[in-house]
Motif scaffolding. Structure first.
Motif, short mmCIF file in Angstrom:
data_model
loop_
_atom_site.label_atom_id
_atom_site.label_comp_id
_atom_site.label_asym_id
_atom_site.label_seq_id
_atom_site.Cartn_x
_atom_site.Cartn_y
_atom_site.Cartn_z
N UNK A 420 75.18 17.67 23.34
CA UNK A 420 74.41 18.85 22.96
C UNK A 420 75.03 19.57 21.78
N UNK A 421 76.37 19.46 21.64
CA UNK A 421 77.09 20.09 20.55
C UNK A 421 76.85 21.59 20.51
N UNK A 422 76.93 22.25 21.66
CA UNK A 422 76.87 23.70 21.73
C UNK A 422 78.16 24.20 22.34
N UNK A 423 78.66 25.33 21.93
CA UNK A 423 79.93 25.83 22.46
C UNK A 423 79.80 26.20 23.93
N UNK A 510 98.85 24.29 -2.23
CA UNK A 510 99.85 23.79 -3.18
C UNK A 510 99.63 22.31 -3.48
N UNK A 511 99.26 21.53 -2.46
CA UNK A 511 99.03 20.11 -2.66
C UNK A 511 97.60 19.82 -3.14
N UNK A 512 96.77 20.88 -3.24
CA UNK A 512 95.36 20.73 -3.63
C UNK A 512 94.67 19.68 -2.75
N UNK A 513 94.91 19.80 -1.46
CA UNK A 513 94.38 18.86 -0.47
C UNK A 513 93.26 19.55 0.30
N UNK A 514 92.02 19.27 -0.09
CA UNK A 514 90.89 19.89 0.58
C UNK A 514 90.74 19.47 2.02
N UNK A 515 91.06 18.20 2.32
CA UNK A 515 90.96 17.73 3.70
C UNK A 515 91.93 18.48 4.60
N UNK A 516 93.16 18.75 4.12
CA UNK A 516 94.13 19.48 4.93
C UNK A 516 93.66 20.91 5.19
N UNK A 517 93.06 21.55 4.18
CA UNK A 517 92.53 22.90 4.37
C UNK A 517 91.41 22.90 5.41
N UNK A 518 90.57 21.88 5.36
CA UNK A 518 89.49 21.78 6.34
C UNK A 518 90.04 21.60 7.74
N UNK A 519 91.12 20.81 7.89
CA UNK A 519 91.72 20.59 9.21
C UNK A 519 92.34 21.87 9.77
N UNK A 520 92.81 22.78 8.92
CA UNK A 520 93.37 24.05 9.40
C UNK A 520 92.31 24.82 10.17
N UNK A 521 91.10 24.90 9.60
CA UNK A 521 90.04 25.66 10.27
C UNK A 521 89.54 24.93 11.52
N UNK A 522 89.41 23.62 11.46
CA UNK A 522 88.97 22.88 12.65
C UNK A 522 90.00 23.01 13.77
N UNK A 523 91.29 22.93 13.41
CA UNK A 523 92.33 23.11 14.42
C UNK A 523 92.33 24.50 15.01
N UNK A 524 92.02 25.50 14.19
CA UNK A 524 91.95 26.87 14.69
C UNK A 524 90.86 27.01 15.74
N UNK A 525 89.65 26.50 15.44
CA UNK A 525 88.55 26.58 16.42
C UNK A 525 88.91 25.81 17.68
N UNK A 535 84.99 17.54 18.73
CA UNK A 535 83.76 18.24 19.12
C UNK A 535 83.42 19.39 18.17
N UNK A 536 84.32 19.68 17.24
CA UNK A 536 84.09 20.79 16.32
C UNK A 536 83.23 20.28 15.16
N UNK A 537 81.94 20.54 15.20
CA UNK A 537 81.00 20.12 14.16
C UNK A 537 80.38 21.36 13.51
N UNK A 538 79.54 21.13 12.50
CA UNK A 538 78.86 22.25 11.83
C UNK A 538 78.01 23.05 12.81
N UNK A 539 77.26 22.33 13.64
CA UNK A 539 76.40 23.03 14.60
C UNK A 539 77.23 23.82 15.60
N UNK A 540 78.34 23.24 16.03
CA UNK A 540 79.23 23.93 16.98
C UNK A 540 79.77 25.21 16.36
N UNK A 541 80.25 25.10 15.10
CA UNK A 541 80.81 26.27 14.42
C UNK A 541 79.74 27.33 14.21
N UNK A 542 78.54 26.89 13.83
CA UNK A 542 77.46 27.86 13.60
C UNK A 542 77.12 28.62 14.86
N UNK A 543 77.02 27.91 16.00
CA UNK A 543 76.70 28.58 17.27
C UNK A 543 77.82 29.53 17.69
#
Length: 602
Positions: A420-423, A510-525, A535-543
């Protein structure tokens, strides 16, 4: 005595001056062919866009006389250049002034050059010059005889088109035929003009021999693939052909030193310039069509391929679209994909494979994407289409790929919310107690002569008690361990501080690593909500952000920021360093907003 000398000097000076003023004028042409006619006026043949030389030689003049030539307005004129030669041999004084003109006829027709006026008086008759385009059946320029041409060499070129009409961006083959005979050195053709055209070089090694009116020519064909870029009439101007020929005795003064030089260093060479014919290409616009047009040409295959078909939820997978045929691949843009709900695509790279060195043959272009599927189950990627105009059939056609089916599974340990991908909803209700087992007894187990026992407590053996006590842990422990292994480094930490989050984000910047920055937010959620990162997807974050009462505009901007960060990892298109740094620094603002609403230990 003095008077005698004075009168004698004056008489000698008068005689000498009179001798010098008795001059003669002669005209020499090179690069023309003289025609044998009964007409009084000399007649020559010139070829369109091929320069020829006209020399006006005035002998016997004391000073350079003014020369005026009628009829030069019909030609492109370079010059004149004037050379002077004076000499005294055995007491005889002679002078010669040579006026050299370089002429070029741009239009076909019959023109008159002359008479040539020296000091206002007509010194020569008029010359008739017939201008036409050169053909392979023409004899060598300059009217040389066969033996002289074979010895000195001959070279000319012709242009041909595979077709004289085309639509915008249709591939057309332009061929340059270079004819050589005799001793020809280093023939070169000037660069092809590209005004209104895209030009690609084709094969240059197509060689053959051709017999024209009993003369054997070596023919070298150079091919170009051209693509007209605008409707209208495109004029392909004549190309300049330059080559070198040996200088024969008829073209230079023979002497002892010249013969010695030829014997040791080879014959002297002279530079010759000629021009090809011109061509006209009529270009028409594409016919009206409802919908987008992706290309023009003759295409035969459009195929979609996936790196693999069995995926884990949100796992990136490479998708490649391959287009084959003959057309202007450089102008074909990346197709817009048609994807089902829950799928996201990132453009990766485009590659063109079109080798024209061996001939005008079809090529291919590959479009690469990276897909993420955020929905578990059997996902069907629909057919992708490519619409093009086929000039050979003068109609629009569409190539369609085959639909592809992907199997997407949730990661090990994922809960049912992966579908369902809902929180998970926050609830304060106590779980309902389990229903008691039925108290009834099956009659088949009733003993007819059961012994009477006293009612009391039943003693359970100690070993059985220990086994029953640890039985749930034996079954639950493996699942807990697997889920523990799948949790990110963020979820395994007991303390998830703001300092740690900021430090990880600064490291990614500093490393200009966009993937690492994205993982920071996914790990936070994942940490705050005690969920697996898978399980952290766009729909999950939006809800989740809607529950935290974020505004719709802020949610859209934050998700777009995550897309751009993820795109850095999946694409080969590199942003410049300044743009990447600005993008990643935006994460500091979003991190402050999330900590303020989601909460974190400081």
């Amino acid at each position: 005595m003095v008077n005698a000398l004075r009168y004698g000097s004056a008489l000698l000076l008068t005689f000498f001056t009179s001798f010098l003023q008795a001059y003669e004028v002669r005209v020499e042409f090179s690069g023309l062919r003289r025609e044998q006619t009964a007409a009084a006026a000399p007649r020559f043949t010139a070829f369109k866009a091929e320069p020829f030389t006209m020399k006006v030689i005035v002998s016997g003049a004391q000073t350079k006389p003014p020369v005026d030539i009628d009829g030069l307005r019909n030609f492109r004129v370079t010059g004149p250049s004037v050379s002077t030669r004076m000499q005294m041999i055995n007491g005889q004084f002679s002078s010669e002034f040579m006026h050299i003109y370089e002429l070029e006829a741009l239009q076909e027709g019959t023109y008159s050059v002359g008479p040539i006026n020296v000091e206002g008086k007509a010194a020569t008759p008029a010359y008739e010059i017939v201008v036409r385009s050169r053909t392979p059946t023409d004899s060598p320029a300059g009217g040389e005889d066969e033996a002289s041409a074979q010895r000195a060499g001959e070279c000319f070129a012709q242009l041909t088109l595979s077709q004289t009409t085309a639509v915008v961006d249709e591939p057309v083959v332009l061929s340059v035929h270079l004819y050589e005979r005799g001793s020809v050195f280093t023939p070169q053709i000037e660069q092809f003009p590209s005004t209104g055209l895209i030009v690609k070089e084709g094969p240059h090694d197509i060689s053959r021999t051709e017999n024209i009116q009993g003369k054997e020519y070596r023919v070298r064909e150079l091919q170009f693939l051209i693509f007209p870029q605008q409707a209208g009439v495109i004029q392909i101007p004549p190309l300049r052909v330059q080559y070198r020929l040996p200088t024969t005795a008829a073209h230079r003064q023979r002497d002892f030193f010249g013969d010695v030089f030829d014997a040791f260093m080879g014959p002297q060479l002279k530079q010759i310039t000629s021009r090809t014919n011109s061509l006209t290409l009529t270009v028409t616009p594409l016919p009206p069509h409802q919908g987008a047009v992706d290309g023009v040409g003759n295409f035969t295959r459009f195929e979609a391929q996936f790196e693999k078909s069995d995926l884990v939820l949100n796992e990136p997978v490479r998708m490649t679209l391959t287009l084959e045929g003959l057309g202007s691949f450089d102008h074909i843009a990346t197709p817009k994909l048609t994807l089902p709900e829950g799928c996201r695509a990132y453009e990766s790279k485009n590659e063109v494979h079109h080798d024209l060195s061996q001939g005008i043959v079809p090529g291919s272009k590959q479009f690469e994407f990276v897909l993420q599927v955020g929905k578990a189950g059997r996902i069907t990627i629909p057919a992708q289409s490519f619409t093009y105009f086929d000039p050979s059939h003068h109609s629009y056609r569409t190539l369609v790929t085959t639909p592809q089916e992907l199997t997407v599974v949730a990661p090990v340990g994922a809960i049912a919310s992966a579908v369902t991908q809902t929180p998970p909803a926050t609830s304060t209700k106590e779980p309902a107690p389990p229903e008691p087992p039925p108290t009834g007894t099956d009659i088949h187990f009733i003993e007819e002569e059961a012994p009477v026992q006293e009612t009391g407590k039943t003693n359970v053996p100690f070993a059985l008690f220990i086994l029953l006590l640890f039985m749930p842990a034996i079954f639950i422990a493996p699942r807990i361990w697997k889920k523990y292994k799948q949790e990110s480094s963020w979820s395994r930490r007991k303390k998830f501080s703001k300092v740690q989050l900021s430090g990880a984000l600064q490291n990614a910047i500093e490393r200009q690593d966009g993937a690492a920055a994205c993982r920071v937010f996914i790990g936070f959620f994942a940490h705050v909500n005690k969920e697996s990162e898978h399980l952290i997807t766009h729909d999950w974050i939006e809800a989740t952000l809607r529950v935290q009462q974020w505004q719709d505009e802020e949610i859209v901007r934050f998700l777009a920021y995550l897309d751009e960060c993820a795109g850095m990892a999946y694409t080969t298109t590199k942003k410049d360093a300044v743009a990447r740094k600005i993008l990643l620094h935006q994460g500091e603002k979003w991190l402050e907003c999330l900590i303020a609403t989601q909460g974190a230990k400081s």
